[in-house]
Each structure stands twice: as C-alpha cells, then as structure tokens.
Design a protein around this motif. Structure first.
Motif, PDB file in Angstrom:
ATOM      1  N   GLY A   1       0.825  -1.205   0.000  1.00 42.53           N
ATOM      2  CA  GLY A   1       0.000   0.000   0.000  1.00 42.53           C
ATOM      3  C   GLY A   1       0.861   1.258   0.000  1.00 42.53           C
ATOM      4  N   ALA A   2       0.342   2.311  -0.608  1.00 42.94           N
ATOM      5  CA  ALA A   2       1.096   3.566  -0.707  1.00 42.94           C
ATOM      6  C   ALA A   2       0.179   4.769  -0.471  1.00 42.94           C
ATOM      7  N   GLY A   3      -0.800   4.618   0.389  1.00 44.25           N
ATOM      8  CA  GLY A   3      -1.699   5.722   0.728  1.00 44.25           C
ATOM      9  C   GLY A   3      -1.157   6.514   1.903  1.00 44.25           C
ATOM     10  N   GLY A   4      -2.043   7.238   2.562  1.00 46.15           N
ATOM     11  CA  GLY A   4      -1.641   8.080   3.686  1.00 46.15           C
ATOM     12  C   GLY A   4      -1.028   7.282   4.826  1.00 46.15           C
ATOM     13  N   ALA A   5      -1.600   6.144   5.143  1.00 42.54           N
ATOM     14  CA  ALA A   5      -1.078   5.341   6.247  1.00 42.54           C
ATOM     15  C   ALA A   5       0.321   4.830   5.925  1.00 42.54           C
TER      16      ALA A   5
ATOM     17  N   SER B   1       5.030  -2.083  -2.397  1.00 41.01           N
ATOM     18  CA  SER B   1       4.181  -2.461  -3.527  1.00 41.01           C
ATOM     19  C   SER B   1       2.796  -1.867  -3.359  1.00 41.01           C
ATOM     20  N   ASN B   2       2.279  -1.342  -4.465  1.00 43.54           N
ATOM     21  CA  ASN B   2       0.944  -0.741  -4.432  1.00 43.54           C
ATOM     22  C   ASN B   2       0.237  -1.042  -5.745  1.00 43.54           C
ATOM     23  N   ARG B   3      -1.081  -1.262  -5.648  1.00 48.53           N
ATOM     24  CA  ARG B   3      -1.875  -1.519  -6.847  1.00 48.53           C
ATOM     25  C   ARG B   3      -1.604  -0.458  -7.912  1.00 48.53           C
ATOM     26  N   THR B   4      -1.617   0.796  -7.497  1.00 53.05           N
ATOM     27  CA  THR B   4      -1.335   1.900  -8.420  1.00 53.05           C
ATOM     28  C   THR B   4       0.150   2.244  -8.281  1.00 53.05           C
ATOM     29  N   ARG B   5       0.961   1.689  -9.172  1.00 54.70           N
ATOM     30  CA  ARG B   5       2.409   1.769  -9.021  1.00 54.70           C
ATOM     31  C   ARG B   5       2.959   3.201  -8.912  1.00 54.70           C
TER      32      ARG B   5
ATOM     33  N   ASN C   1       0.711  -4.597   6.150  1.00 60.76           N
ATOM     34  CA  ASN C   1      -0.379  -4.236   5.247  1.00 60.76           C
ATOM     35  C   ASN C   1      -0.933  -2.875   5.642  1.00 60.76           C
ATOM     36  N   THR C   2      -0.770  -1.902   4.744  1.00 65.76           N
ATOM     37  CA  THR C   2      -1.349  -0.574   4.992  1.00 65.76           C
ATOM     38  C   THR C   2      -2.541  -0.321   4.064  1.00 65.76           C
ATOM     39  N   THR C   3      -2.875  -1.298   3.224  1.00 67.14           N
ATOM     40  CA  THR C   3      -4.045  -1.120   2.350  1.00 67.14           C
ATOM     41  C   THR C   3      -5.319  -1.368   3.162  1.00 67.14           C
ATOM     42  N   SER C   4      -6.436  -1.022   2.555  1.00 66.45           N
ATOM     43  CA  SER C   4      -7.713  -1.266   3.219  1.00 66.45           C
ATOM     44  C   SER C   4      -8.234  -2.677   2.937  1.00 66.45           C
ATOM     45  N   LEU C   5      -7.451  -3.479   2.217  1.00 62.15           N
ATOM     46  CA  LEU C   5      -7.900  -4.849   1.903  1.00 62.15           C
ATOM     47  C   LEU C   5      -8.069  -5.647   3.188  1.00 62.15           C
TER      48      LEU C   5
ATOM     49  N   LYS D   1     -14.784  -4.076   2.783  1.00 58.30           N
ATOM     50  CA  LYS D   1     -13.856  -3.861   1.664  1.00 58.30           C
ATOM     51  C   LYS D   1     -13.478  -5.215   1.078  1.00 58.30           C
ATOM     52  N   PRO D   2     -12.871  -5.220  -0.142  1.00 58.17           N
ATOM     53  CA  PRO D   2     -12.465  -6.512  -0.706  1.00 58.17           C
ATOM     54  C   PRO D   2     -11.479  -7.250   0.209  1.00 58.17           C
ATOM     55  N   GLU D   3     -11.485  -8.569   0.114  1.00 59.43           N
ATOM     56  CA  GLU D   3     -10.603  -9.397   0.951  1.00 59.43           C
ATOM     57  C   GLU D   3      -9.148  -9.244   0.507  1.00 59.43           C
TER      58      GLU D   3
HETATM   59  P1  ATR Z   1      -5.039   5.342   4.122  1.00 57.79           P
HETATM   60  O1  ATR Z   1      -4.963   6.757   4.590  1.00 57.79           O
HETATM   61  O2  ATR Z   1      -5.725   4.418   5.082  1.00 57.79           O
HETATM   62  O3  ATR Z   1      -3.710   4.819   3.690  1.00 57.79           O
HETATM   63  P2  ATR Z   1      -5.692   5.701   1.349  1.00 57.79           P
HETATM   64  O4  ATR Z   1      -4.722   6.830   1.284  1.00 57.79           O
HETATM   65  O5  ATR Z   1      -7.007   5.827   0.669  1.00 57.79           O
HETATM   66  O6  ATR Z   1      -6.031   5.350   2.854  1.00 57.79           O
HETATM   67  O7  ATR Z   1      -4.933   4.392   0.810  1.00 57.79           O
HETATM   68  C1  ATR Z   1      -5.587   3.172   0.609  1.00 57.79           C
HETATM   69  C2  ATR Z   1      -4.580   2.118   0.177  1.00 57.79           C
HETATM   70  O8  ATR Z   1      -5.272   0.877  -0.015  1.00 57.79           O
HETATM   71  C3  ATR Z   1      -3.896   2.443  -1.152  1.00 57.79           C
HETATM   72  O9  ATR Z   1      -2.595   1.899  -1.151  1.00 57.79           O
HETATM   73  C4  ATR Z   1      -4.805   1.699  -2.135  1.00 57.79           C
HETATM   74  O10 ATR Z   1      -4.206   1.372  -3.366  1.00 57.79           O
HETATM   75  P3  ATR Z   1      -4.279   2.407  -4.608  1.00 57.79           P
HETATM   76  O11 ATR Z   1      -3.241   3.436  -4.326  1.00 57.79           O
HETATM   77  O12 ATR Z   1      -4.007   1.577  -5.792  1.00 57.79           O
HETATM   78  O13 ATR Z   1      -5.680   2.959  -4.588  1.00 57.79           O
HETATM   79  C5  ATR Z   1      -5.084   0.440  -1.352  1.00 57.79           C
HETATM   80  N1  ATR Z   1      -6.259  -0.267  -1.859  1.00 57.79           N
HETATM   81  C6  ATR Z   1      -7.552   0.089  -1.671  1.00 57.79           C
HETATM   82  N2  ATR Z   1      -8.370  -0.787  -2.301  1.00 57.79           N
HETATM   83  C7  ATR Z   1      -7.570  -1.702  -2.912  1.00 57.79           C
HETATM   84  C8  ATR Z   1      -7.802  -2.851  -3.726  1.00 57.79           C
HETATM   85  N3  ATR Z   1      -9.048  -3.251  -4.031  1.00 57.79           N
HETATM   86  N4  ATR Z   1      -6.739  -3.546  -4.174  1.00 57.79           N
HETATM   87  C9  ATR Z   1      -5.483  -3.152  -3.873  1.00 57.79           C
HETATM   88  N5  ATR Z   1      -5.191  -2.078  -3.099  1.00 57.79           N
HETATM   89  C10 ATR Z   1      -6.220  -1.358  -2.636  1.00 57.79           C
END
Ligand code: ATR
Length: 272
Positions: free
Chosen positions: A128-132, A151-155, A189-193, A198-200
């Motif tokens: 994950g590469a979001g705020g967390a 690694s992040n879904r959106t590279r 894991n910092t993603t919301s998965l 949310k998705p598993e």
């Molecule tokens: P937070 O502040 O909790 O980090 P965020 O900034 O919205 O919230 O970040 C969410 C993270 O979960 C991101 O890394 C996001 O991936 P993307 O940057 O590709 O959006 C990841 N995430 C959310 N849903 C996902 C999914 N279905 N599959 C893979 N990664 C997902």
C-alpha cells in the motif's frame, strides 16, 4: 478543565473517545474528550474556534489529516514529511501546532506486540502507498530500517513515495507483491484490503517465512485473513488495534499531564 476531542467525517466510528475516557478514569484526571463531526467546508472555522472554546488540542481522523496541515500555524518535521497530521496542539500563544504520531504508534505497537523486534532484523515489505503507508515508511526509516520493499496496486503512488523518502525503498509491482515477502523480516499491510466492507486481502502468502513479523493496520476485524494465514505459517503477528492506541499516547500526555500505558485493560476498554 482541559477539553480535547477528535474531528472527522464521519466520526461515530472513532474509538478515540472510549480510549481517552478510559485513560482519564484510570489516571483520575479531570478533563473531557469528545467526538466532533466536521465537514470539509467547516474544517478551518471549527479548528480556529476550538481553542477559543477552551480546547487544548484535538486528534484528527479521515478525511481531514492532510487539510489540517494547511490550517495549522506550525508543523513538526515528521508531519511535514508525511504530509498529514493526526494531532493538533493549541498552544497558549494562540498558535496551532500540527504533529503526526501515527508512525510513533506504529513502531510502539510493533515493539510491544513482537518483543525483540528491532530495525536491524532485516528488510521490511510494505503493501500500500496511501496516507497510512507514508506514516509507516517515515517511521521505519526514522528508526533505522535499511531496506524497504514497497508495492501498491497503483504503481505511480509507490514511485512517488520513493521520491519523497529516498533510496532505501525498492518499488515492486503489485502482481509481484507476494515475491517480496520472502526477503522481508517485517511485513506490513497498509491497504484497506481485508477491512470489514472492503475486498478481501488476496496477495499470495506462500513466500512468508517462519518468524517473520507480520502486522496489519486493519483492525476491524481484529484478526484479518492476513494475520490468520501468517500465524498459521509460523509468523509473529501483531494486530492493528495497538497502533490506534499508541498513536494517542503523546496527545493524552500533553493534554492531560500523564503518559498513559497501553495494556490489556486499554484494549478491553476500546473493544467494549
Ligand atoms: P489510508 O490513509 O488508510 O492509507 P488511502 O490513502 O485511501 O487510505 O490508501 C488506501 C490504500 O489501499 C492504497 O494503497 C490503495 O491502493 P491504490 O493506491 O491503488 O488505490 C489500497 N487499496 C484500496 N483498495 C484496494 C484494492 N481493491 N486492491 C489493492 N489495493 C487497494
């Protein structure tokens, strides 16, 4: 009597009020801590009004963590580097001071949940590469972790983190995310998965080694699929609730004058 609270939109889900009330009672402190629902449009007005109402500070949760940095008069280096704040301190001189204690909470939880964890145990793998993730990576680098796979879904978002945090980061494509786990001593894991609704979580976990420390920032549910499978693979697992508890420690200490402990009673209080 000191007043503090937490601002967010929505706010009803926040466990911080329960947490602070538990500590106020435990340490016999006078004070109040309340949830405050604030829309984006009212954010600046509300923050500038709180000190006038006698508030000594507040915590900040989604979606305001980035925007409050602009409203604050001063920000700590770590809040600036992360680009977000979760703790606002209203100083006696009227200035609003922004800090980010999420990284502190993350490391404190890791150390408490995985005794013996140290930055020197080896590379970390961050999903994950979001705020967390920004707070997690800043804190890992700060305590001296030498190598971080990201690694992040959106590279491009992972590449952007590498640009702001530097050469210790190696970006790994999302389809290869499972491979980086083999080389990691710590997996985060910092993603919301895996979060309720949310998705598993689906990253392949066959690469996990025995003894690897695995932690999930998702704490609802408390035992995520990642943690359940990691534990079955012989990993040391640390759930994400503790990060929430530990990130609140610096604020409580500043506002109410005693440094609170995070222990089993604290966990029970917020889970009640
Ligand atoms: P937070 O502040 O909790 O980090 P965020 O900034 O919205 O919230 O970040 C969410 C993270 O979960 C991101 O890394 C996001 O991936 P993307 O940057 O590709 O959006 C990841 N995430 C959310 N849903 C996902 C999914 N279905 N599959 C893979 N990664 C997902």
């Amino acid at each position: 009597i000191p007043l503090a609270g937490v601002i967010g939109n929505p706010i009803a889900q926040s466990r911080s009020p329960q947490l602070f009330r538990h500590w106020l009672k435990t340490y016999d402190r006078a004070g109040f801590y309340i949830p405050i629902h604030v829309t984006e449009a009212n954010l600046a007005d509300v923050i500038r009004t709180l000190p006038k109402m006698g508030f000594v500070g507040c915590n900040v949760t989604a979606p305001h963590k980035v925007d409050v940095l602009e409203i604050a008069d001063l920000a700590t280096d770590r809040a600036t580097l992360i680009g977000a704040a979760n703790t606002l301190i209203f100083r006696k001189d009227g200035k609003i001071h922004a800090d980010n204690t999420d990284g502190y909470g993350f490391i404190a939880n890791l150390k408490q949940g995985a005794p013996g964890w140290a930055p020197s145990i080896g590379p970390a793998a961050v999903l994950g590469a979001g705020g967390a993730a920004r707070a997690v990576i800043a804190s890992l680098i700060d305590v001296g972790v030498q190598e971080i796979f990201l690694s992040n879904r959106t590279r491009p978002k992972a590449e952007a983190l590498k640009s702001s945090f530097g050469t210790k980061i190696t970006v790994v494509d999302w389809v290869q995310a499972g491979n980086m786990l083999e080389d990691a001593a710590t997996v985060i894991n910092t993603t919301s998965l895996g979060m309720t609704g949310k998705p598993e979580f689906r990253v392949p976990l066959d690469g996990l080694r025995r003894g690897t420390v695995v932690t999930d920032l998702v704490y609802s549910p408390l035992r995520t699929r990642l943690l359940i499978e990691a534990e079955a693979a012989g990993c040391v697992v640390v759930d994400g609730l503790g990060m929430l508890l530990h990130q609140a420690v610096p604020g409580f200490e500043r506002w109410f004058g005693v440094r609170p402990e995070v222990d089993v009673d604290t966990r029970a209080a917020v889970l009640a």
